[in-house]
Design a protein around this motif. Structure first.
Motif, PDB file in Angstrom:
ATOM      1  N   LEU A  58       0.945  -1.148   0.154  1.00 21.00           N
ATOM      2  CA  LEU A  58      -0.051   0.179   0.115  1.00 21.00           C
ATOM      3  C   LEU A  58       0.684   1.195  -0.036  1.00 21.00           C
ATOM      4  N   VAL A  59       1.914   1.107   0.807  1.00 22.04           N
ATOM      5  CA  VAL A  59       2.878   2.527   0.888  1.00 22.04           C
ATOM      6  C   VAL A  59       3.500   2.540  -0.466  1.00 22.04           C
ATOM      7  N   GLU A  60       4.374   1.310  -1.015  1.00 26.35           N
ATOM      8  CA  GLU A  60       5.491   1.459  -2.041  1.00 26.35           C
ATOM      9  C   GLU A  60       4.601   1.598  -3.289  1.00 26.35           C
ATOM     10  N   VAL A  61       3.342   0.878  -3.595  1.00 30.87           N
ATOM     11  CA  VAL A  61       2.851   0.850  -4.984  1.00 30.87           C
ATOM     12  C   VAL A  61       1.515   1.985  -5.090  1.00 30.87           C
ATOM     13  N   LEU A  62       0.912   1.892  -3.874  1.00 32.21           N
ATOM     14  CA  LEU A  62      -0.434   2.649  -4.240  1.00 32.21           C
ATOM     15  C   LEU A  62      -0.348   4.081  -3.353  1.00 32.21           C
ATOM     16  N   ASP A  63       1.088   4.411  -2.989  1.00 33.17           N
ATOM     17  CA  ASP A  63       1.281   5.706  -2.423  1.00 33.17           C
ATOM     18  C   ASP A  63       0.307   6.113  -1.050  1.00 33.17           C
ATOM     19  N   TYR A  64      -0.004   5.190  -0.325  1.00 31.60           N
ATOM     20  CA  TYR A  64      -0.627   5.475   1.002  1.00 31.60           C
ATOM     21  C   TYR A  64       0.563   6.132   1.740  1.00 31.60           C
ATOM     22  N   SER A  65       0.117   6.579   2.862  1.00 33.40           N
ATOM     23  CA  SER A  65       0.959   7.051   3.821  1.00 33.40           C
ATOM     24  C   SER A  65       0.895   5.920   4.983  1.00 33.40           C
ATOM     25  N   TRP A  66       2.173   6.152   5.914  1.00 36.96           N
ATOM     26  CA  TRP A  66       2.130   4.902   6.908  1.00 36.96           C
ATOM     27  C   TRP A  66       1.407   5.109   7.904  1.00 36.96           C
ATOM     28  N   ASP A  67       0.595   6.133   8.224  1.00 41.95           N
ATOM     29  CA  ASP A  67      -0.482   5.989   9.306  1.00 41.95           C
ATOM     30  C   ASP A  67      -1.637   5.612   8.873  1.00 41.95           C
ATOM     31  N   GLU A  68      -1.835   5.400   7.219  1.00 40.27           N
ATOM     32  CA  GLU A  68      -3.199   5.042   6.680  1.00 40.27           C
ATOM     33  C   GLU A  68      -3.195   3.406   6.633  1.00 40.27           C
ATOM     34  N   VAL A  69      -2.327   2.764   6.679  1.00 45.45           N
ATOM     35  CA  VAL A  69      -2.104   1.357   6.147  1.00 45.45           C
ATOM     36  C   VAL A  69      -2.672   0.329   6.913  1.00 45.45           C
ATOM     37  N   HIS A  70      -2.664   0.586   8.331  1.00 42.92           N
ATOM     38  CA  HIS A  70      -2.937  -0.534   9.315  1.00 42.92           C
ATOM     39  C   HIS A  70      -4.412  -0.937   9.179  1.00 42.92           C
ATOM     40  N   GLU A  71      -5.452  -0.088   9.135  1.00 39.91           N
ATOM     41  CA  GLU A  71      -6.666  -0.356   9.084  1.00 39.91           C
ATOM     42  C   GLU A  71      -7.009  -1.103   7.755  1.00 39.91           C
ATOM     43  N   GLU A  72      -6.469  -0.744   6.619  1.00 39.73           N
ATOM     44  CA  GLU A  72      -6.766  -0.935   5.534  1.00 39.73           C
ATOM     45  C   GLU A  72      -5.951  -2.504   5.424  1.00 39.73           C
ATOM     46  N   ALA A  73      -4.951  -2.619   5.964  1.00 38.25           N
ATOM     47  CA  ALA A  73      -4.317  -4.049   5.801  1.00 38.25           C
ATOM     48  C   ALA A  73      -5.200  -5.286   6.837  1.00 38.25           C
ATOM     49  N   ASP A  74      -5.686  -4.567   7.819  1.00 32.55           N
ATOM     50  CA  ASP A  74      -6.350  -5.352   9.023  1.00 32.55           C
ATOM     51  C   ASP A  74      -7.460  -5.910   8.131  1.00 32.55           C
ATOM     52  N   ALA A  75      -7.990  -5.292   7.033  1.00 30.84           N
ATOM     53  CA  ALA A  75      -9.562  -5.688   6.285  1.00 30.84           C
ATOM     54  C   ALA A  75      -8.887  -6.578   5.452  1.00 30.84           C
ATOM     55  N   LEU A  76      -7.712  -6.297   4.543  1.00 31.38           N
ATOM     56  CA  LEU A  76      -7.540  -7.075   3.408  1.00 31.38           C
ATOM     57  C   LEU A  76      -6.784  -8.399   3.791  1.00 31.38           C
ATOM     58  N   GLU A  77      -6.204  -8.379   4.784  1.00 36.56           N
ATOM     59  CA  GLU A  77      -5.565  -9.681   5.124  1.00 36.56           C
ATOM     60  C   GLU A  77      -6.341 -10.859   5.324  1.00 36.56           C
ATOM     61  N   HIS A  78      -7.772 -10.549   5.645  1.00 34.29           N
ATOM     62  CA  HIS A  78      -8.592 -11.865   5.557  1.00 34.29           C
ATOM     63  C   HIS A  78      -8.928 -12.210   4.524  1.00 34.29           C
ATOM     64  N   ALA A  79      -8.833 -11.429   3.411  1.00 36.68           N
ATOM     65  CA  ALA A  79      -9.746 -11.722   2.086  1.00 36.68           C
ATOM     66  C   ALA A  79      -8.660 -12.211   0.901  1.00 36.68           C
ATOM     67  N   VAL A  80      -7.335 -11.615   1.133  1.00 32.34           N
ATOM     68  CA  VAL A  80      -6.603 -11.984  -0.071  1.00 32.34           C
ATOM     69  C   VAL A  80      -6.236 -13.520  -0.040  1.00 32.34           C
ATOM     70  N   SER A  81      -5.837 -14.116  -1.026  1.00 35.97           N
ATOM     71  CA  SER A  81      -5.424 -15.562  -1.315  1.00 35.97           C
ATOM     72  C   SER A  81      -3.849 -15.694  -0.657  1.00 35.97           C
ATOM     73  N   ASP A  82      -3.511 -16.585  -0.448  1.00 39.99           N
ATOM     74  CA  ASP A  82      -1.844 -17.167  -0.566  1.00 39.99           C
ATOM     75  C   ASP A  82      -1.244 -16.989  -1.744  1.00 39.99           C
ATOM     76  N   LYS A  83      -1.849 -17.248  -2.710  1.00 40.49           N
ATOM     77  CA  LYS A  83      -1.391 -16.843  -4.162  1.00 40.49           C
ATOM     78  C   LYS A  83      -1.193 -15.243  -4.320  1.00 40.49           C
ATOM     79  N   MET A  84      -2.123 -14.384  -3.959  1.00 40.46           N
ATOM     80  CA  MET A  84      -1.850 -13.031  -4.139  1.00 40.46           C
ATOM     81  C   MET A  84      -0.750 -12.576  -3.311  1.00 40.46           C
ATOM     82  N   ILE A  85      -0.763 -13.220  -1.908  1.00 37.33           N
ATOM     83  CA  ILE A  85       0.230 -12.698  -1.105  1.00 37.33           C
ATOM     84  C   ILE A  85       1.796 -12.841  -1.466  1.00 37.33           C
ATOM     85  N   GLU A  86       1.989 -14.016  -2.321  1.00 34.77           N
ATOM     86  CA  GLU A  86       3.271 -14.415  -2.743  1.00 34.77           C
ATOM     87  C   GLU A  86       3.440 -13.695  -3.830  1.00 34.77           C
TER      88      GLU A  86
END
Length: 238
Positions: A89-117
């Motif tokens: 989110l920070v390096e590719v989508l240009d989020y600031s580091w204070d914005e990413v925690h909640e976004e990652a909290d939501a996304l981590e349950h939805a993404v597949s292992d393949k996407m993470i790799e």
């Protein structure tokens, strides 16, 4: 048990316990889990009991909470997901580091292992997330990071380098960002007295490497003791 077989709630609790242990180096109090999750202690106790029954958590009545080997494996999987997502989110989508925690909290349950790799490959296998936290490898290996201590414990006059900043306080993260401070910044503890803010000064280091947050040179800033405790640093020898 595969982590994908766990509920999102169970995944969250395991990750929170891991995060707390990572900062406190050992089992944690259920009250700390309740504070981090924003849940009532009674709710947390019930969730911990279910995790104990699943063989993921060790917890005796009125005692601290720890992860079993199976719990560690599941927690590390979720920590890897979370930190890779924050980095993406920070390096590719240009989020600031204070914005990413909640976004990652939501996304981590939805993404597949393949996407993470795929994200890991795209980012060229990063070892640290934007806050300086270690990103576990695909096999669960934790990268070695320098030995650190909380900034709140550093004596006045010492010079230190920032290594990790907790992502729990978004207001503090925005304040630090305003001053250009992040992983790698060199700071001097200018003033530190009980019940007063800690005064810090950004200093120059000729050894600064590309990609490090060097801050605004010579600028002073202040943090209270609670905020200073959320920053892990290492001493810089003269």
């Amino acid at each position: 048990m595969d982590v994908t077989q766990l509920s999102a709630n169970a995944q969250d609790y395991l990750k929170v316990i891991w995060d707390l242990q990572e900062w406190d180096e050992g089992p944690v109090q259920p009250s700390a889990v309740a504070e981090r999750t924003g849940m009532k202690l009674s709710t947390v106790s019930g969730a911990l009991s279910r995790l104990v029954d699943a063989g993921l958590v060790e917890h005796k009545p009125y005692g601290k909470v720890g992860l079993t080997p199976a719990g560690v494996r599941s927690a590390v999987t979720m920590v890897r997901r979370h930190r890779l997502l924050e980095t993406f989110l920070v390096e590719v989508l240009d989020y600031s580091w204070d914005e990413v925690h909640e976004e990652a909290d939501a996304l981590e349950h939805a993404v597949s292992d393949k996407m993470i790799e795929k994200i890991d490959q795209y980012l060229d296998h990063p070892t640290l997330d934007p806050h300086g936290d270690a990103i576990p490898s695909e096999t669960g290996t934790i990268p070695v990071i320098p030995e650190t201590q909380p900034l709140s414990q550093v004596e006045e006059g010492n010079t230190i380098r920032v290594h990790r900043v907790s992502d729990e306080d978004s207001t503090m993260l925005r304040y630090l960002s305003k001053h250009g401070i992040g992983h790698g910044t060199l700071l001097q503890v200018v003033r530190k007295q009980e019940e007063e803010p800690v005064t810090l000064r950004v200093v120059t280091d000729p050894a600064d490497q590309p990609g490090q947050a060097v801050g605004k040179q010579g600028e002073d800033l202040q943090l209270n003791f609670a905020q200073a405790a959320l920053i892990q640093v290492s001493p810089v020898l003269a």
